[in-house]
Design a protein around this motif. Structure first.
Motif, short mmCIF file in Angstrom:
data_model
loop_
_atom_site.label_atom_id
_atom_site.label_comp_id
_atom_site.label_asym_id
_atom_site.label_seq_id
_atom_site.Cartn_x
_atom_site.Cartn_y
_atom_site.Cartn_z
N GLU A 90 0.84 -1.20 0.00
CA GLU A 90 0.00 0.00 0.00
C GLU A 90 0.88 1.26 0.00
OE1 GLU A 90 -2.99 -0.16 3.12
OE2 GLU A 90 -3.49 -2.22 2.55
N TYR A 91 2.04 1.16 0.61
CA TYR A 91 2.98 2.29 0.62
C TYR A 91 3.91 2.27 -0.60
CZ TYR A 91 1.68 3.08 5.52
OH TYR A 91 0.99 3.34 6.69
N LYS A 92 3.59 1.39 -1.55
CA LYS A 92 4.38 1.28 -2.79
C LYS A 92 5.83 0.87 -2.52
CE LYS A 92 1.49 4.59 -5.37
NZ LYS A 92 0.34 3.90 -4.77
N LEU A 93 6.03 0.04 -1.51
CA LEU A 93 7.36 -0.50 -1.22
C LEU A 93 7.33 -2.00 -1.49
CD1 LEU A 93 8.00 1.42 2.11
CD2 LEU A 93 9.14 1.82 -0.08
N ASP A 94 8.51 -2.60 -1.55
CA ASP A 94 8.57 -4.03 -1.86
C ASP A 94 9.61 -4.70 -0.96
OD1 ASP A 94 8.18 -6.46 -3.03
OD2 ASP A 94 8.64 -5.80 -5.07
N LEU A 95 9.59 -6.03 -0.93
CA LEU A 95 10.61 -6.77 -0.19
C LEU A 95 11.77 -7.09 -1.12
CD1 LEU A 95 8.36 -9.30 1.78
CD2 LEU A 95 9.37 -7.16 2.59
N ALA A 96 12.97 -7.15 -0.53
CA ALA A 96 14.15 -7.53 -1.32
C ALA A 96 14.13 -9.03 -1.59
CB ALA A 96 15.40 -7.15 -0.55
N SER A 97 14.94 -9.48 -2.53
CA SER A 97 15.18 -10.92 -2.67
C SER A 97 16.43 -11.26 -1.85
CB SER A 97 15.44 -11.29 -4.13
OG SER A 97 14.27 -11.12 -4.87
N PHE A 98 16.40 -12.42 -1.20
CA PHE A 98 17.58 -12.83 -0.43
C PHE A 98 18.69 -13.25 -1.39
CE2 PHE A 98 14.67 -14.27 3.27
CZ PHE A 98 14.71 -13.00 3.83
N SER A 99 19.91 -12.83 -1.09
CA SER A 99 21.05 -13.26 -1.91
C SER A 99 21.33 -14.74 -1.61
CB SER A 99 22.29 -12.42 -1.57
OG SER A 99 22.75 -12.77 -0.27
N GLU A 100 21.99 -15.41 -2.57
CA GLU A 100 22.33 -16.83 -2.37
C GLU A 100 23.25 -16.99 -1.16
OE1 GLU A 100 20.95 -19.38 -3.86
OE2 GLU A 100 19.76 -17.88 -4.95
N ASN A 101 24.12 -16.02 -1.00
CA ASN A 101 25.04 -16.01 0.12
C ASN A 101 24.30 -16.00 1.46
OD1 ASN A 101 27.55 -15.81 1.30
ND2 ASN A 101 27.54 -13.55 1.28
N LEU A 102 23.30 -15.14 1.56
CA LEU A 102 22.52 -15.05 2.80
C LEU A 102 21.76 -16.35 3.04
CD1 LEU A 102 21.41 -13.36 5.18
CD2 LEU A 102 19.62 -12.53 3.65
N LYS A 103 21.15 -16.88 2.00
CA LYS A 103 20.39 -18.12 2.15
C LYS A 103 21.30 -19.24 2.65
CE LYS A 103 17.85 -17.50 -1.95
NZ LYS A 103 17.03 -18.05 -3.05
N TYR A 104 22.48 -19.30 2.05
CA TYR A 104 23.45 -20.34 2.43
C TYR A 104 23.78 -20.25 3.92
CZ TYR A 104 27.84 -22.97 2.34
OH TYR A 104 28.85 -23.87 2.59
N LYS A 105 24.01 -19.01 4.37
CA LYS A 105 24.39 -18.83 5.78
C LYS A 105 23.21 -19.08 6.73
CE LYS A 105 26.80 -14.87 4.91
NZ LYS A 105 27.46 -13.61 5.29
N MET A 106 22.00 -18.67 6.31
CA MET A 106 20.83 -18.80 7.21
C MET A 106 20.44 -20.25 7.43
SD MET A 106 18.28 -15.56 6.42
CE MET A 106 17.71 -16.17 4.85
N LYS A 107 20.63 -21.04 6.38
CA LYS A 107 20.18 -22.43 6.38
C LYS A 107 20.65 -23.20 7.63
CE LYS A 107 19.67 -26.06 2.83
NZ LYS A 107 18.21 -26.02 2.78
N ASP A 108 21.88 -22.91 8.07
CA ASP A 108 22.45 -23.61 9.22
C ASP A 108 21.61 -23.48 10.49
OD1 ASP A 108 24.55 -24.35 7.71
OD2 ASP A 108 25.97 -22.86 8.53
N TYR A 109 20.87 -22.39 10.59
CA TYR A 109 20.18 -22.13 11.86
C TYR A 109 18.70 -22.51 11.82
CZ TYR A 109 24.37 -19.38 12.68
OH TYR A 109 25.66 -18.99 12.82
N LEU A 110 18.24 -22.97 10.66
CA LEU A 110 16.79 -23.16 10.48
C LEU A 110 16.43 -24.63 10.30
CD1 LEU A 110 16.41 -20.16 8.02
CD2 LEU A 110 15.64 -20.22 10.41
N ILE A 111 15.19 -24.99 10.70
CA ILE A 111 14.74 -26.36 10.47
C ILE A 111 14.39 -26.52 8.99
CG2 ILE A 111 13.95 -26.70 12.85
CD1 ILE A 111 11.09 -26.16 11.88
N PRO A 112 14.41 -27.76 8.49
CA PRO A 112 14.22 -28.00 7.05
C PRO A 112 12.87 -27.49 6.52
CG PRO A 112 15.01 -29.99 8.16
CD PRO A 112 14.68 -29.01 9.23
N LEU A 113 11.84 -27.44 7.40
CA LEU A 113 10.52 -26.96 6.97
C LEU A 113 10.55 -25.52 6.45
CD1 LEU A 113 7.73 -28.11 9.50
CD2 LEU A 113 7.94 -28.66 7.07
N VAL A 114 11.55 -24.74 6.89
CA VAL A 114 11.58 -23.31 6.58
C VAL A 114 12.01 -23.05 5.13
CG1 VAL A 114 12.66 -21.10 7.14
CG2 VAL A 114 12.04 -22.70 8.97
N LYS A 115 11.17 -22.32 4.40
CA LYS A 115 11.51 -21.96 3.02
C LYS A 115 12.33 -20.68 3.02
CE LYS A 115 7.28 -22.50 1.14
NZ LYS A 115 6.27 -22.51 0.09
#
Lengths: 463, 463
Positions: free
Chosen positions: B318-343
Motif C-alpha cells: 500500500e505504501y508502494k514498497l517491496d521486499l528484497a530478494s535474499f542473496s544466495e550467500n545469505l540463504k546459504y548462511k541462514m540455512k544452518d540455523y533453520l529447520i528443514p521446513l523453513v523456506k
C-alpha cells in the motif's frame, strides 16, 4: 458434524509426549487444564505407558471406547497410517496440527489430497493440517497448543494460528473474550463456510470474526455471510490483499490468495465489516462486543480537549460523516452545568476544568437527547487541579448506566492506555475505551454502517 | 529572544494562588518541583503574603530584581493592567495562560490585538494566550500547568495544550521523551516559525515535532521547515484537515484553519513527515528518536508467524514498497540455523518453534547482509514450548547491538503491549517495539522517505 469439534465427548491426542519442548505436550496440558468432566481424554503415544498421569495407548484402535475427535501431531511422513487408524476407529472429526504439507511442496499437496479423499469417503471431517487446533471457551476446552483465550462473546475463525494467538493478547488487554475459536490452517476439508454455518446457529457466538488469507469458493462464502449479517455482526480481516502480501500468504498456508478487490466489493455489499488492518479488527471486535447499534447517525461530541475533538472530527469527515447540530432544548439544559467560557456548539469543548460531575451531567443530557443517536465523550486525562485520572471516565459510564446503555457511547480517552485504575474500572464495568481519535471515529463509522445495513434489510423484509 | 522562554534566569507567576483547584497553583508547584538553582521564582498575588513558602508581591513592579519571563494567569478582564506592568518592568517575554480571547468572541480578538501591539512596541515577545505554558526538560523546568514530560530528545510545538499532555502519556509509555515543549495557544505573537528557528539551532532538540491547527503565513513556515530538514527530522500532525475539523478548530484556537490540501503538497515536497493521525505521530516520534536512517530501501523480514508478515507485506505494498530478494550467500548462511521446513524466501517464516538463538542468528545475518538496508523482525509471542515471553525480542536486540545498531531494525511484536518484562527490557535498552503490522510498515515507510530526501539533498549540494 462440526459441532463434534466444539462439543466432543471424547478426544484422542495422537502424538502426545512428556517433552515440554513439543507441541504434543502443549496440547495435552491445555486440554487437561480445567477439563470439563464430561470430556474423556486419551493419549496415543507408542511405547509410552504414562504421560502426565494418564495411561498411554499405542494406537487409537486400542482405546476401549468411541472417539469423537482425534488430534494428530505425528510427523508428516507417518500421517497416512495414523489417518487410516482414525478411519477404522470411526472418529467423527480429525484435527491435523502437523505442518509440512501443501505450504511446503507439491508432494505435501498430494498427501493432503489423499487424506481429504479417504476421510470424505469415510464421512469424517478434517480440520487443518498446519493448524494450532480449536477452542470452546464455554466448555473450558482448549484443544490447541496456543494459550486459552479469555472468555467472551466473540467467535473467531483464523487461517493463521499465530494471528489467533496475537488477537487473544489484544482481547485480554481490552477486557474482551472468545466463545469459540478455530484455526483452519491449510483447510483441506473443513472450511470457513462450514464453521460459519455452525457459528450462525450458536447462541453464544454473538459476534463472528474471521482472519482469512485465501478462500476457495468466494461465492458460497459471501452467500453464507449474507445469511449471518441480519442477526450477527461479522468482522473480517484479509491478509494477502496485495501481490506482495499474497506471495507471503502462499508460503504460509499453501494456497494462492484471492483477488482482494473483487472480494472487497462483494463483502461490503453484503454488509460485513471489512477491516484494513489488525488495529481496526480489534477495534471492531470491541465495538460490537459492547456497544448497541444506533438508531441513526446524529453524532454529539463533548470534550475537555479541543485537540482531541478536532482530530476526531477530521477522521469523521474522511469517513463522510458529520456532526449533528445541538437542539435549542439541549443547549438550554446543558448551559446550567457549564462555565460561561464554553461555547454551545458541537463538538462541545468544556475546557480543562470539567470534572466527574460535569462529564456525568453533559453525557447524560446528550444520551437522553432525542436529536442525537451516538455520543462521543473525549477526555485528555488532566494532570492538574487534583482531578482523579479516572473520574471523567467514571462520570461518563455513570451517565451511560443511568440511561440504561440504550445508545452507543464512545469514550475516547486520548492515549490513556497506561492508567491502570481507569482500565481496571472499564473491565469491571464491561465498558469500552477508545484510545485515539482515529479509533473512536472508526467505531462510530462501523456502528453507523451496521445500523444502515440493518434498516435496509428491515425495509426489504417489509416490502 | 525566544531563548529567554526556555532558559530564563528569573520567572514571575502573576496570578499565583494557594488554591489547588486553580491553574495558578499548578504552575507554581510545577516550577518549584526540582527547580534548577539558577532560576529565581517570584509569585505575584495581591493581598497574599506567602504561598507555598514563597513571599508574594502585589505587583511585578515590586519585585526587586529583573524578570526574564512573566507567566500570566489572571482573569481576562484585568489582563491589560498586568501587561502594562510587565512592559514597565521590561520583562523579556510573557506567557499568557489565561483563556477567553479570540477563541470566544470579537471582543477577545480586539484585546489580543491591543496586547500584541503594545508588547511589540516594547520589544517584548508574547506566547499565548489560551495556552498551558512551556517546558525545558533539560533544565527540569516545567513552566506549565500540565505534567512534566519524560526526558528525551524530541522537541515539540503544540497549538493545543491537551494534545501535548496526551502525547506525553504516549511518549512515557514508549520510553521516549521531550527536550523542549511549547504550547503557543492563540499565538498572537510568538509563532511556530519563531520557535522552529530556536529548535533548529538547539543541539538537544534532535527531533522536531508539531501539532498544528492553523498557520498564519504558510510560505514562511514551509521555508523554515526547508532549513531544518537537512539536519533534523520534522514530524507534523495537522488538526482541522477537513471542513468539520476546521470548524472544531476555530472554536478551539480562535483562528481559521488552513487549507490542508495546499499545505500538504508543500510540506511533503520539503520532506517533512506529515502524519494523518495521532497514532502515526507517536510512531514517527518513536522511529526517528531511536532508529538510524537506512542507506537504501532493501527490506528483509523474518518472522515466527506467517500472519504477521503477510499483514506487514500488505501494508508495505500500500505504501508502494517491496521486499528484497535474499542473496544466495545469505540463504546459504541462514540455512544452518533453520529447520528443514523453513523456506528460504523473504519474508522468512521460521515457524513457531524459533527461539532466542534462532532470532539472534537470523537477525544478525540479515543486519550484516550487504544486500539489505532495513530488517523487520516479526514476533507473535509464543505461549508454548516453555519459551520466555521476551526471549525473541532479546535475541533481536542482541543482534542489533552486536552489529552496532548501524542499520534500522524494526521489531514487530504483534499485540505485545501487555508484556511487562518485554517493555521494561525495551526501555532499558532504549530499543523500539512496534505493536502492529501497520505500525511497523509505517516506520519503514518514513525511514525510507527520509533516506530518499537526504540523498536528494546530498545530490543537490554536490551539483
Amino acid at each position: 458434524m462440526i459441532d463434534s469439534f466444539f462439543y466432543p465427548k471424547s478426544i484422542a491426542v495422537i502424538g502426545a509426549t512428556a517433552n515440554p519442548k513439543k507441541f504434543g505436550n502443549a496440547v495435552t496440558i491445555n486440554i487437561l487444564k480445567d477439563k470439563h468432566p464430561d470430556i474423556d481424554l486419551f493419549l496415543i503415544s507408542p511405547n509410552k505407558t504414562e504421560i502426565l498421569g494418564l495411561k498411554c495407548y499405542d494406537s487409537i484402535l486400542d482405546v476401549p471406547q468411541p472417539i469423537d475427535i482425534a488430534i494428530i501431531l505425528v510427523p508428516a511422513k507417518i500421517i497416512q497410517k495414523v489417518i487410516d487408524e482414525c478411519i477404522e476407529k470411526q472418529v467423527k472429526g480429525i484435527i491435523i496440527i502437523t505442518a509440512g504439507f501443501s505450504e511446503i511442496d507439491q508432494e505435501g499437496r498430494e498427501e493432503e489430497r489423499i487424506i481429504a479423499e479417504k476421510c470424505t469417503k469415510a464421512g469424517i471431517r478434517v480440520m487443518g493440517p498446519n493448524c494450532v487446533g480449536i477452542q470452546n471457551i464455554d466448555l473450558n476446552l482448549n484443544a490447541s497448543f496456543i494459550q486459552k483465550a479469555p472468555p467472551g462473546n466473540i467467535s473467531m475463525i483464523s487461517q493463521s494460528g499465530s494471528f489467533g494467538c496475537a488477537s487473544f493478547y489484544a482481547l485480554q488487554q481490552e477486557g474482551l473474550g472468545i466463545s469459540k475459536f478455530a484455526n483452519i490452517g491449510n483447510s483441506i476439508d473443513v472450511s470457513f463456510v462450514d464453521i460459519l454455518e455452525f457459528f450462525k446457529n450458536d447462541i453464544n457466538s454473538k459476534i463472528i470474526s474471521i482472519y482469512m488469507e485465501t478462500i476457495k469458493n468466494g461465492k458460497i462464502f459471501v452467500n453464507k455471510l449474507r445469511e449471518i449479517i441480519p442477526n450477527k455482526p461479522l468482522i473480517l480481516l484479509k491478509g494477502g490483499r496485495t501481490s506482495i502480501g499474497m506471495k507471503a500468504a502462499s508460503s504460509h498456508t499453501g494456497s494462492l490468495a484471492t483477488n482482494y478487490q473483487i472480494l472487497r466489493v462483494a463483502i461490503n455489499q453484503v454488509g460485513a465489516t471489512l477491516c484494513e488492518d489488525a488495529s481496526e479488527f480489534i477495534t471492531a471486535l470491541k465495538t460490537f462486543s459492547i456497544l448497541p447499534i444506533p438508531q441513526g447517525q446524529r453524532i454529539g461530541v463533548l470534550t475537555n480537549s479541543g485537540g482531541s475533538s478536532v482530530l476526531f472530527s477530521d477522521k469523521l469527515e474522511e469517513y463522510k460523516l458529520d456532526l449533528a447540530s445541538f437542539s435549542e432544548n439541549l443547549k438550554y439544559k446543558m448551559k446550567d452545568y457549564l462555565i460561561p467560557l464554553v461555547k454551545l456548539v458541537n463538538p462541545l469543548d468544556m475546557i480543562g476544568g470539567a470534572d466527574e460531575e460535569v462529564y456525568y451531567n453533559i453525557t447524560k443530557l446528550m444520551l437522553e437527547e432525542e436529536s442525537l443517536d451516538i455520543v462521543v465523550a473525549c477526555v485528555v486525562i488532566p494532570p492538574f487541579l487534583e482531578m482523579d485520572s479516572d473520574e471523567h471516565y467514571r462520570g461518563i459510564i455513570r451517565a451511560w448506566n443511568d440511561t440504561k446503555r440504550k445508545k452507543p457511547l464512545i469514550p475516547l480517552i486520548f492515549f490513556g492506555e497506561n492508567f491502570d485504575r481507569l482500565n481496571q474500572f472499564a473491565k469491571k464495568e464491561r465498558a469500552p475505551i477508545f484510545y485515539t481519535p482515529d479509533e473512536a471515529a472508526y467505531a462510530v463509522k462501523i456502528l453507523i454502517n451496521r445500523a444502515t445495513i440493518l434498516s435496509k434489510l428491515d425495509r426489504e423484509l417489509s416490502n
